[in-house]
Design a protein around this motif. Sequence first.
Motif: not given
Length: 298
Positions: A22-26, A99-116, A266-272
Amino acid sequence: MASAPHANRSIAMESFAVGAMYISTSAGLITFNKYMMSKDRFPHAVQLTMIHMATTSALSFLLYAVAPGLYPSMEKAKSEWRTLLKYIAPLGMLFALSLYASNQAYAYCSVAFLQFCKEGNIVLVFVMSCCLGLQKFSWTKTAVLSVVLVGCSFCAHGEINFVLIGFGIQIFSQVCECSKNLIGEVVTTGAGMKLDVLTFVLFQAPCSLLPLLVAGVASWHPAVGKDLLETWPLLLANASVAFLLNICIALTIKRLSTLAFVIIGLMKDTVIVCASAIIFQEVKTSSLPRWMSRLKTD
């Protein structure tokens, strides 16, 4: 007596394998989505999500036609389709919105911030699970989750390029995602259904696709068609990874639990976060450790 340690090792190995998959695919799909959402590729969140679910639906039906033996609970699902629909229909809507909201959020915020921000899911899931009777409340768990939530708040607080609308979209996505995962746990482990993973995904994907089709058609404009023709090989690869992730999510929730799924996250987010620092140069929160902040310039 000797079988107990062996059984525990088997469970631990299975949990590790499921979690790693799951971590690697996500992590791969999130990084891929961020890449696709670039303005010079396919910056259309609704249509991207629609393509994900359309591909997942098509591949699920194709796999069932070729290998029906992989769907052991399909006959039961067909015979009790009315009961199943009461769970799958709202789940599909929540999944589409998430899914829609998650993808839309990338247009405004960094990946790191969203994972936190997503670290808060563990608290949401625990509270909702207790309300549904899927978890037992304990003060020890509450104390541990409080520490996680406070740490998440400190990390998110230092975001330099904070955008309120992006943050709001992300929180909405998380509420939908947590609700969807809890319904999925009920359907795959209880509710008299206990669907296998592939049957669950086959029913879930079309229900998620329907609202996305409506939204995708309503928001269609010429630039979408132009970008689609220019990037279709990448979109096909991206959607194929999304199909694998849908299976991994259902498998993790069924074999472990929704709470375990979020903890693994939580571990996945560290990777991301590390991937976004190296690939997208995006780790900019002042509260991150110095060594991680330097990743973007080394």
